[in-house]
Scaffold this motif. Structure first.
Motif, PDB file in Angstrom:
ATOM      1  N   THR A 167       0.669  -1.241  -0.250  1.00 15.89           N
ATOM      2  CA  THR A 167      -0.152   0.061  -0.079  1.00 15.89           C
ATOM      3  C   THR A 167       0.905   1.316   0.075  1.00 15.89           C
ATOM      4  OG1 THR A 167      -0.108  -0.146   2.417  1.00 15.89           O
ATOM      5  CG2 THR A 167      -1.980  -1.153   1.114  1.00 15.89           C
ATOM      6  N   THR A 168       2.193   1.041   0.103  1.00  8.68           N
ATOM      7  CA  THR A 168       3.154   2.197   0.281  1.00  8.68           C
ATOM      8  C   THR A 168       4.451   1.927  -0.528  1.00  8.68           C
ATOM      9  OG1 THR A 168       4.367   1.343   2.157  1.00  8.68           O
ATOM     10  CG2 THR A 168       2.418   3.026   2.585  1.00  8.68           C
ATOM     11  N   TRP A 169       4.980   2.989  -1.003  1.00 10.77           N
ATOM     12  CA  TRP A 169       6.206   2.757  -1.726  1.00 10.77           C
ATOM     13  C   TRP A 169       7.086   1.943  -0.960  1.00 10.77           C
ATOM     14  CZ3 TRP A 169       7.873   8.282  -3.787  1.00 10.77           C
ATOM     15  CH2 TRP A 169       6.934   8.732  -4.791  1.00 10.77           C
ATOM     16  N   ALA A 170       7.385   2.169   0.338  1.00 12.66           N
ATOM     17  CA  ALA A 170       8.450   1.363   1.105  1.00 12.66           C
ATOM     18  C   ALA A 170       7.898  -0.180   0.965  1.00 12.66           C
ATOM     19  CB  ALA A 170       8.409   1.851   2.535  1.00 12.66           C
ATOM     20  N   GLN A 171       6.578  -0.437   1.159  1.00  9.16           N
ATOM     21  CA  GLN A 171       6.141  -1.982   0.938  1.00  9.16           C
ATOM     22  C   GLN A 171       6.437  -2.434  -0.263  1.00  9.16           C
ATOM     23  OE1 GLN A 171       2.119  -1.637   2.580  1.00  9.16           O
ATOM     24  NE2 GLN A 171       2.355  -1.195   4.511  1.00  9.16           N
ATOM     25  N   LEU A 172       6.173  -1.746  -1.265  1.00 15.55           N
ATOM     26  CA  LEU A 172       6.343  -2.147  -2.743  1.00 15.55           C
ATOM     27  C   LEU A 172       7.989  -2.425  -3.075  1.00 15.55           C
ATOM     28  CD1 LEU A 172       4.985  -0.741  -6.059  1.00 15.55           C
ATOM     29  CD2 LEU A 172       7.433  -1.074  -5.930  1.00 15.55           C
ATOM     30  N   ALA A 173       8.916  -1.635  -2.491  1.00 11.47           N
ATOM     31  CA  ALA A 173      10.334  -1.748  -2.429  1.00 11.47           C
ATOM     32  C   ALA A 173      10.713  -3.324  -1.605  1.00 11.47           C
ATOM     33  CB  ALA A 173      11.077  -0.825  -2.033  1.00 11.47           C
ATOM     34  N   PHE A 174      10.149  -3.495  -0.441  1.00  5.60           N
ATOM     35  CA  PHE A 174      10.324  -4.637   0.409  1.00  5.60           C
ATOM     36  C   PHE A 174       9.830  -5.791  -0.508  1.00  5.60           C
ATOM     37  CE2 PHE A 174       8.937  -7.753   3.254  1.00  5.60           C
ATOM     38  CZ  PHE A 174       9.859  -7.979   4.090  1.00  5.60           C
ATOM     39  N   ASP A 175       8.812  -5.757  -1.060  1.00  7.64           N
ATOM     40  CA  ASP A 175       8.127  -6.937  -1.724  1.00  7.64           C
ATOM     41  C   ASP A 175       9.187  -7.185  -2.815  1.00  7.64           C
ATOM     42  OD1 ASP A 175       6.015  -7.250  -0.052  1.00  7.64           O
ATOM     43  OD2 ASP A 175       4.326  -6.399  -1.402  1.00  7.64           O
ATOM     44  N   ALA A 176       9.335  -6.248  -3.832  1.00  6.37           N
ATOM     45  CA  ALA A 176      10.220  -6.471  -5.014  1.00  6.37           C
ATOM     46  C   ALA A 176      11.649  -6.892  -4.391  1.00  6.37           C
ATOM     47  CB  ALA A 176      10.538  -5.053  -5.275  1.00  6.37           C
ATOM     48  N   GLU A 177      11.989  -6.672  -3.345  1.00  6.07           N
ATOM     49  CA  GLU A 177      13.471  -7.144  -2.918  1.00  6.07           C
ATOM     50  C   GLU A 177      13.250  -8.699  -2.636  1.00  6.07           C
ATOM     51  OE1 GLU A 177      16.429  -6.129  -2.343  1.00  6.07           O
ATOM     52  OE2 GLU A 177      16.552  -4.018  -2.093  1.00  6.07           O
ATOM     53  N   ALA A 178      12.080  -9.078  -1.977  1.00  4.42           N
ATOM     54  CA  ALA A 178      11.860 -10.362  -1.773  1.00  4.42           C
ATOM     55  C   ALA A 178      11.514 -11.358  -2.866  1.00  4.42           C
ATOM     56  CB  ALA A 178      10.459 -10.549  -0.622  1.00  4.42           C
ATOM     57  N   LEU A 179      10.892 -10.802  -3.839  1.00  8.17           N
ATOM     58  CA  LEU A 179      10.598 -11.352  -5.282  1.00  8.17           C
ATOM     59  C   LEU A 179      11.669 -11.520  -5.823  1.00  8.17           C
ATOM     60  CD1 LEU A 179       7.336  -9.337  -6.276  1.00  8.17           C
ATOM     61  CD2 LEU A 179       7.242 -11.873  -5.607  1.00  8.17           C
ATOM     62  N   LYS A 180      12.757 -10.615  -5.672  1.00  4.69           N
ATOM     63  CA  LYS A 180      14.010 -10.834  -6.444  1.00  4.69           C
ATOM     64  C   LYS A 180      14.771 -12.061  -5.751  1.00  4.69           C
ATOM     65  CE  LYS A 180      18.533  -8.716  -7.310  1.00  4.69           C
ATOM     66  NZ  LYS A 180      19.429  -7.327  -7.195  1.00  4.69           N
ATOM     67  N   ALA A 181      14.658 -12.291  -4.585  1.00  3.46           N
ATOM     68  CA  ALA A 181      15.381 -13.242  -3.709  1.00  3.46           C
ATOM     69  C   ALA A 181      14.839 -14.487  -4.202  1.00  3.46           C
ATOM     70  CB  ALA A 181      15.139 -12.858  -2.279  1.00  3.46           C
ATOM     71  N   GLU A 182      13.704 -14.506  -4.503  1.00  2.00           N
ATOM     72  CA  GLU A 182      13.058 -15.797  -5.196  1.00  2.00           C
ATOM     73  C   GLU A 182      13.267 -16.117  -6.536  1.00  2.00           C
ATOM     74  OE1 GLU A 182      11.200 -18.132  -3.422  1.00  2.00           O
ATOM     75  OE2 GLU A 182      11.242 -17.329  -1.398  1.00  2.00           O
ATOM     76  N   GLY A 183      14.096 -15.210  -7.061  1.00  2.00           N
ATOM     77  CA  GLY A 183      14.526 -15.585  -8.542  1.00  2.00           C
ATOM     78  C   GLY A 183      13.478 -15.089  -9.656  1.00  2.00           C
ATOM     79  N   VAL A 184      12.376 -13.953  -8.888  1.00  2.00           N
ATOM     80  CA  VAL A 184      11.642 -13.355  -9.979  1.00  2.00           C
ATOM     81  C   VAL A 184      12.181 -12.484 -11.176  1.00  2.00           C
ATOM     82  CG1 VAL A 184       9.506 -12.041 -10.296  1.00  2.00           C
ATOM     83  CG2 VAL A 184       9.545 -13.759  -8.375  1.00  2.00           C
ATOM     84  N   THR A 185      12.035 -12.780 -12.526  1.00  5.47           N
ATOM     85  CA  THR A 185      12.524 -12.007 -13.537  1.00  5.47           C
ATOM     86  C   THR A 185      12.537 -10.683 -13.389  1.00  5.47           C
ATOM     87  OG1 THR A 185      12.270 -13.871 -14.980  1.00  5.47           O
ATOM     88  CG2 THR A 185      12.837 -11.941 -15.947  1.00  5.47           C
ATOM     89  N   TYR A 186      10.996 -10.368 -13.211  1.00  2.00           N
ATOM     90  CA  TYR A 186      10.577  -8.623 -13.001  1.00  2.00           C
ATOM     91  C   TYR A 186      10.017  -8.343 -11.578  1.00  2.00           C
ATOM     92  CZ  TYR A 186      11.381  -8.270 -18.241  1.00  2.00           C
ATOM     93  OH  TYR A 186      12.060  -8.219 -19.587  1.00  2.00           O
ATOM     94  N   PRO A 187      10.707  -8.151 -10.723  1.00  2.00           N
ATOM     95  CA  PRO A 187      10.009  -8.125  -9.439  1.00  2.00           C
ATOM     96  C   PRO A 187       9.054  -6.907  -9.419  1.00  2.00           C
ATOM     97  CG  PRO A 187      12.358  -8.480  -8.872  1.00  2.00           C
ATOM     98  CD  PRO A 187      12.332  -8.206 -10.551  1.00  2.00           C
ATOM     99  N   TYR A 188       9.134  -5.591 -10.121  1.00  2.00           N
ATOM    100  CA  TYR A 188       8.407  -4.653 -10.457  1.00  2.00           C
ATOM    101  C   TYR A 188       8.707  -4.389 -11.825  1.00  2.00           C
ATOM    102  CZ  TYR A 188       5.692  -0.323 -10.944  1.00  2.00           C
ATOM    103  OH  TYR A 188       4.734   0.284 -11.407  1.00  2.00           O
TER     104      TYR A 188
END
Length: 422
Positions: A167-188
């Motif tokens: 719901t916030t930019w900080a949460q979006l960045a946090f989620d993107a970091e976690a997705l990158k750690a899982e190997g997601v090609t485009y976190p955002y």
């Protein structure tokens, strides 16, 4: 006093090859022939907008045999150019359903909406969409179809990373970091490529509390809020490798949508068309309002395409009568449901918001009352949009200077605006 009604059709393929259908249902020739150039919202021959216009015009013709309506449908890549060529040749269509109207209005080529549509039809348009159709407080552009943006997220990828949508930019960045750690090609996925960079740019500007213009319509591209927004994108998303292997300056919206449909994207801003695309590919997804700097922003992004009527060949009465029919609740709903777009009228919006069959569009409908549109009433907007498409991706790239790029865009916008006013 009720206008004389009219009708018939000539349908056209998405390639623009006119194929005139059978003539009038009455005897003799039609009194007037109207030409309409329209954009194709379909993604294949099977759902070309030709079919929509065919059905609509046949229904109209059944009761109004005194006017022939020849409809030429072109892809979005061609339709604005086709209309411009016709206008430049001194032979504009009677009606055009395209992406922008302001330049033609400023040149005195269009009918005022007041001169065309009945009062009930005018009153049915959503207020902010009608206002966006005005040049110097006079409406020339008639909204035809609308969309808003929400944040799409891949539920499968989010569940795997044990995430909740941001719901916030900080949460979006946090989620993107976690997705990158899982190997997601485009976190955002951040599509700032030349196809539709002006849209992603506006979505982020609004989420940061600013926009292309202020409430008075003055360009504010280099506002402090916009500078902070693009600095954050550069430092917190792009610079940390959270936007995927394709640089944002080279990532187009269509490619980002396709990647989402392949399951390669964790999050991205999207409009209703992405719903159908993702469903076809079996992607499990959810949607939430676009996150803001500190929560849901006060304004979200909306887009409207436009219908307009040219004065060159006259036929004001017949054009208005046909457009009254086009904007009936039934026809607006039919078009919106066929192409997963939002209605531009209150009656059709109310019907859609209470119909279970339209449930997938409810999140977008909920955003529409708060939506801000491109500054389409400014004749300078076409040039400003083109400049944004060319330059904004540089702002977030390696060595990019967000403030510098925004300053350049602001100077160019102010010059274009002064030139248009002159």
């Amino acid at each position: 006093m009720q206008r004389r009604a009219t009708g018939v059709i000539a349908a056209v393929s998405a390639l623009g090859l006119t194929a005139v259908l059978a003539g009038c249902s009455g005897t003799g020739s039609p009194d007037v022939t109207l030409r309409l150039v329209a954009a194709d919202y379909g993604d294949s021959a099977a759902n070309s907008s030709q079919k929509y216009w065919d059905r609509l015009a046949k229904d109209y013709q059944a009761k109004h045999p005194d006017v022939r309506v020849e409809v030429s449908v072109y892809p979005w890549t061609d339709v604005d150019r086709k209309v411009k060529e016709m206008v430049d040749a001194g032979d504009p269509p009677d009606m055009a359903q395209i992406g922008a109207y302001a330049d033609y209005a400023a040149r005195g080529l269009l009918y005022k909406v007041d001169d065309l549509l009945s009062i009930p039809v005018q009153a049915d348009f959503l207020g902010q969409l009608s206002e966006a159709g005005q040049v110097q407080h006079v409406q020339y552009g008639i909204p035809f179809a609308a969309s808003t943006r929400v944040l799409f997220y891949n539920k499968t990828l989010f569940d795997k990373a044990h995430l909740t949508p941001p719901t916030t930019w900080a949460q979006l960045a946090f989620d993107a970091e976690a997705l990158k750690a899982e190997g997601v090609t485009y976190p955002y996925a951040l599509p700032l490529g030349p196809e539709e960079a002006q849209a992603e740019t506006m979505a982020w500007m609004l989420s940061g509390g600013s926009g292309y213009t202020d409430d008075l319509g003055t360009y504010t591209i280099n506002s402090p809020q916009n500078a902070e927004t693009f600095t954050w994108l550069k430092d917190e998303l792009v610079g940390k490798g959270l936007t995927g292997p394709v640089p944002p300056a080279k990532l187009n919206r269509a490619d980002a949508f396709a990647a989402f449909a392949r399951g390669e994207v964790g999050m991205l801003n999207g409009h209703p068309t992405l719903v159908q695309l993702a469903e076809k590919k079996g992607v499990k997804f959810g949607t939430v309002p676009v996150p803001g700097r500190n929560g849901t922003p006060k304004s979200t992004m909306g887009v409207t395409d436009w219908m307009m009527a040219f004065k060159k060949h006259g036929h004001k009465e017949q054009i208005g009568d046909f457009l009254d029919f086009v904007y009936s609740e039934k026809n607006v709903l039919d078009f919106s449901r066929t192409y997963d777009l939002l209605p531009v009228t209150t009656s059709a919006s109310d019907a859609m918001s209470s119909a279970e069959q339209d449930k997938k569009l409810w999140p977008f409908l909920e955003e529409l009352p708060l939506a801000r549109l491109y500054p389409v009433g400014k004749t300078s907007w076409a040039q400003v949009s083109a400049d944004v498409k060319k330059r904004i991706g540089q702002a977030v790239g390696p060595g990019g200077d967000p403030t510098g790029i925004l300053n350049q865009l602001q100077v160019a916008a102010s010059e274009a605006d002064s030139g248009a006013a002159g």
